[in-house]
Design a protein around this motif. Sequence first.
Motif, PDB file in Angstrom:
ATOM      1  N   ASN A 101       6.604  -6.080  -7.809  1.00 44.85           N
ATOM      2  CA  ASN A 101       6.141  -7.436  -8.047  1.00 44.85           C
ATOM      3  C   ASN A 101       6.238  -8.188  -6.734  1.00 44.85           C
ATOM      4  OD1 ASN A 101       7.891  -6.852 -10.848  1.00 44.85           O
ATOM      5  ND2 ASN A 101       5.844  -7.661 -11.129  1.00 44.85           N
ATOM      6  N   LEU A 102       5.389  -9.190  -6.573  1.00 48.24           N
ATOM      7  CA  LEU A 102       5.448 -10.090  -5.427  1.00 48.24           C
ATOM      8  C   LEU A 102       5.728 -11.494  -5.930  1.00 48.24           C
ATOM      9  CD1 LEU A 102       2.337  -9.070  -3.284  1.00 48.24           C
ATOM     10  CD2 LEU A 102       4.728  -8.633  -2.761  1.00 48.24           C
ATOM     11  N   ASN A 135       0.829  -1.210   0.000  1.00 43.96           N
ATOM     12  CA  ASN A 135       0.000   0.000   0.000  1.00 43.96           C
ATOM     13  C   ASN A 135       0.862   1.258   0.000  1.00 43.96           C
ATOM     14  OD1 ASN A 135      -2.455  -1.358  -0.047  1.00 43.96           O
ATOM     15  ND2 ASN A 135      -2.629  -1.393   2.180  1.00 43.96           N
ATOM     16  N   LYS A 136       1.953   1.244   0.749  1.00 43.43           N
ATOM     17  CA  LYS A 136       2.851   2.406   0.781  1.00 43.43           C
ATOM     18  C   LYS A 136       3.525   2.613  -0.578  1.00 43.43           C
ATOM     19  CE  LYS A 136       3.714   2.183   5.737  1.00 43.43           C
ATOM     20  NZ  LYS A 136       4.676   1.800   6.793  1.00 43.43           N
ATOM     21  N   LEU A 137       3.935   1.523  -1.212  1.00 44.76           N
ATOM     22  CA  LEU A 137       4.530   1.643  -2.550  1.00 44.76           C
ATOM     23  C   LEU A 137       3.513   2.182  -3.545  1.00 44.76           C
ATOM     24  CD1 LEU A 137       6.672  -1.617  -2.788  1.00 44.76           C
ATOM     25  CD2 LEU A 137       7.491   0.721  -2.466  1.00 44.76           C
ATOM     26  N   GLU A 138       2.296   1.666  -3.488  1.00 50.37           N
ATOM     27  CA  GLU A 138       1.248   2.151  -4.391  1.00 50.37           C
ATOM     28  C   GLU A 138       0.976   3.631  -4.163  1.00 50.37           C
ATOM     29  OE1 GLU A 138      -2.143  -0.430  -3.940  1.00 50.37           O
ATOM     30  OE2 GLU A 138      -0.988  -2.163  -4.642  1.00 50.37           O
ATOM     31  N   ILE A 166      13.270   3.782   0.307  1.00 44.93           N
ATOM     32  CA  ILE A 166      12.056   2.968   0.389  1.00 44.93           C
ATOM     33  C   ILE A 166      12.077   2.138   1.666  1.00 44.93           C
ATOM     34  CG2 ILE A 166      10.815   1.019  -0.653  1.00 44.93           C
ATOM     35  CD1 ILE A 166      10.392   3.711  -2.072  1.00 44.93           C
ATOM     36  N   GLU A 167      13.213   1.561   1.997  1.00 45.59           N
ATOM     37  CA  GLU A 167      13.347   0.772   3.226  1.00 45.59           C
ATOM     38  C   GLU A 167      12.964   1.610   4.436  1.00 45.59           C
ATOM     39  OE1 GLU A 167      16.913  -1.115   5.933  1.00 45.59           O
ATOM     40  OE2 GLU A 167      17.190  -1.103   3.758  1.00 45.59           O
ATOM     41  N   GLU A 168      13.458   2.838   4.496  1.00 47.50           N
ATOM     42  CA  GLU A 168      13.152   3.719   5.626  1.00 47.50           C
ATOM     43  C   GLU A 168      11.676   4.063   5.674  1.00 47.50           C
ATOM     44  OE1 GLU A 168      15.881   6.980   5.171  1.00 47.50           O
ATOM     45  OE2 GLU A 168      17.617   5.705   5.666  1.00 47.50           O
ATOM     46  N   GLU A 169      11.072   4.304   4.534  1.00 46.06           N
ATOM     47  CA  GLU A 169       9.654   4.648   4.497  1.00 46.06           C
ATOM     48  C   GLU A 169       8.754   3.469   4.847  1.00 46.06           C
ATOM     49  OE1 GLU A 169       8.531   6.739   0.929  1.00 46.06           O
ATOM     50  OE2 GLU A 169      10.381   7.880   0.959  1.00 46.06           O
TER      51      GLU A 169
END
Length: 145
Positions: free
Chosen positions: A60-61, A50-53, A139-142
């Motif tokens: 991808n998963l 959801n955060k990436l979106e 991204i890791e931090e977020e």
Amino acid sequence: VETEYLNRFTNKGDRDLRVSKLLDYPVRAFVFELGADLKELAREVSSACNKLEGKNIPYNLLIVDCGARVFLLPQKYEENKVAQVIPEDVLETQVNPACFEIGGHMVMKRAQDYDNLTEERICEILSYASLSEAEFKNIEEELFA
């Protein structure tokens, strides 16, 4: 493939969810490992997605080991394609790295690409899907702060 646990997840017990990142792989990714609670795994993966979106970052998963491990692969192949940073010889392979390709199932559409395929070439193709080290760190931090 070697992984490194994220700081927030280093002191977890064997029954707790663990999150790590891939090391020494052409595409940077997070790995969620099931502890004792499948719902916790689903919540953490869903929250990250959801955060990436929300930031309009494609991903991808890859779900493996009967759902016990989930690879979250934020990627930017299409962005790199639009920005014209991918060399023509890579584009000509017609490989658009997604879940299966990044996971190791590389389908080559032309005989010449198949005949000349090496591990080095695969890594080159996949590298254009990967976030840079700095982008991945942000991204890791977020996702996991």
